[in-house]
Design a protein around this motif. Structure first.
Motif, short mmCIF file in Angstrom:
data_model
loop_
_atom_site.label_atom_id
_atom_site.label_comp_id
_atom_site.label_asym_id
_atom_site.label_seq_id
_atom_site.Cartn_x
_atom_site.Cartn_y
_atom_site.Cartn_z
N ASP A 308 0.83 -1.21 0.00
CA ASP A 308 0.00 0.00 0.00
C ASP A 308 0.86 1.25 0.00
N GLY A 309 1.95 1.24 0.77
CA GLY A 309 2.84 2.40 0.79
C GLY A 309 3.46 2.66 -0.56
N LEU A 310 3.89 1.60 -1.24
CA LEU A 310 4.45 1.77 -2.58
C LEU A 310 3.40 2.31 -3.54
N ARG A 311 2.19 1.79 -3.45
CA ARG A 311 1.12 2.28 -4.33
C ARG A 311 0.89 3.78 -4.13
N ARG A 312 0.86 4.22 -2.86
CA ARG A 312 0.63 5.64 -2.58
C ARG A 312 1.79 6.51 -3.06
N GLY A 313 3.01 6.02 -2.85
CA GLY A 313 4.17 6.77 -3.32
C GLY A 313 4.22 6.86 -4.83
N LEU A 314 3.91 5.75 -5.50
CA LEU A 314 3.89 5.76 -6.96
C LEU A 314 2.80 6.68 -7.49
N GLU A 315 1.68 6.72 -6.80
CA GLU A 315 0.58 7.59 -7.22
C GLU A 315 1.03 9.05 -7.26
N GLN A 316 1.72 9.49 -6.22
CA GLN A 316 2.21 10.86 -6.19
C GLN A 316 3.28 11.10 -7.26
N THR A 317 4.13 10.11 -7.45
CA THR A 317 5.20 10.23 -8.43
C THR A 317 4.64 10.29 -9.84
N ILE A 318 3.67 9.43 -10.14
CA ILE A 318 3.02 9.44 -11.45
C ILE A 318 2.33 10.78 -11.70
N GLN A 319 1.62 11.28 -10.71
CA GLN A 319 0.95 12.58 -10.86
C GLN A 319 1.95 13.67 -11.22
#
Length: 339
Positions: A308-319
């Protein structure tokens, strides 16, 4: 030591992690000076993109980390020095090892000598998990043997050992901070996560990456900068090496498929591009951090951990990488020096 009441210098302040750390320190109330590599264009790297409210509270020094006198002048009056300036690209180190020695080893020696002469109260030396090479056991603890599998890793081992020697010989108050695979907004597009995101954002159906089988411990940049501050503020960390990772191991191929899924392109094909592959004996097969010492000494734990932490970090990075201003090419380039 409280950062809010300290005078702080960040070397490599215009780079990826350096700009995030500089911003965090200013917001915490520290009096911050950022050392950036001099450029005739006047660019401050990613510091150019920070809000005016941050930049107005930031003192800038343009210098070269290889110049002792410039480094000492920049460090004068600082309570704390975060030494992040370095050449970091592993592929380039195969062709320009001398430049890595001059910057990463000689540059660190300059910082250490200045810290000794100026009696700097705290010096945080930025290390890398690459110093372990392919580990004997995981998750990796700080006592694991050091094994350079690239010229870059060798120069970082040399820099860390110099820092340790200055603590042992002269009592220089050094902390060796060893993060694992930091990612997030402002990272160089040459790094694996931005490279995957930018290919997907361009509509590619075949993603070119390096080896897909190695595993890494991807640590979101906010966790890394919080750990760096904690390392500087904790007296018990002086003379020690401390790991900072997410505590979650993932293969590069799995990572690419997760990014593709989060970007709505789950069916893309992964292609191992020869130009992105390391020499076979130079590839680090696994990196996975044991964070127990950081939690025990510093009270630090990653906020972006597990799937879940990786998903949230990737979400911000992708944005960030797919934002309109990025697509128009108006964002500042990454700094020549890390971080």
């Amino acid at each position: 030591m409280n950062m809010a009441t300290s005078k702080v210098l960040v070397t490599g302040a215009g780079g990826f992690i350096g700009s995030h750390l500089t911003e965090r320190l200013v917001r915490a109330g520290a009096r911050v000076r950022g050392l950036v590599h001099y450029r005739s264009s006047g660019s401050l790297g990613w510091l150019d993109t920070l809000p005016e409210s941050i930049r107005s509270d930031l003192e800038i020094v343009r210098a070269d980390i290889r110049d002792y006198h410039a480094v000492a002048a920049a460090m004068r009056g600082s309570d704390v020095v975060f030494h992040l300036a370095a050449l970091i690209g592993i592929p380039y180190s195969y062709f320009a090892a001398d430049a890595y020695v001059e910057t990463n080893i000689k540059g660190t020696l300059n910082v250490l000598q200045a810290a000794r002469a100026l009696q700097t109260r705290r010096l945080v030396q930025m290390s890398t998990s690459e110093v372990y090479g392919t580990p004997e056991a995981v998750p990796i603890v700080e006592t694991h043997p050091l094994q350079a599998q690239s010229p870059y890793a060798a120069t970082k081992i040399g820099a860390d050992q110099l820092a340790r020697s200055f603590h042992q010989a002269f009592g220089t108050p050094v902390v060796i901070a060893r993060p694992f695979n930091t990612y997030g907004p402002r990272q160089s597009p040459r790094a694996v996560i931005p490279a995957i995101i930018e290919q997907l954002a361009s509509g590619a159906t075949h993603i070119q990456i390096g080896a897909t089988h190695p595993t890494r411990d991807f640590t979101f940049v906010d966790d890394t900068t919080a750990a760096l501050v904690a390392a500087a503020e904790t007296d018990e960390a002086i003379g020690d090496t401390v790991h900072f990772g997410s505590g979650y191991e993932l293969g590069i191929g799995e990572l690419a498929r997760q990014i593709a899924s989060q970007m709505g392109a789950p069916g893309v094909e992964l292609v191992e591009e020869k130009a992105r592959l390391r020499p076979p004996s130079s590839e680090v097969e696994r990196l996975w951090a044991n964070n127990a010492k950081a939690e025990r000494l510093l009270g630090w734990k990653p906020l972006y951990t597990g799937a879940d932490g990786l998903r949230r970090g990737l979400e911000q990075t992708i944005q960030w990488f797919t934002a309109p201003q990025r697509q128009r090419g108006t964002a500042a380039p990454d700094s020549e020096y890390r971080i």
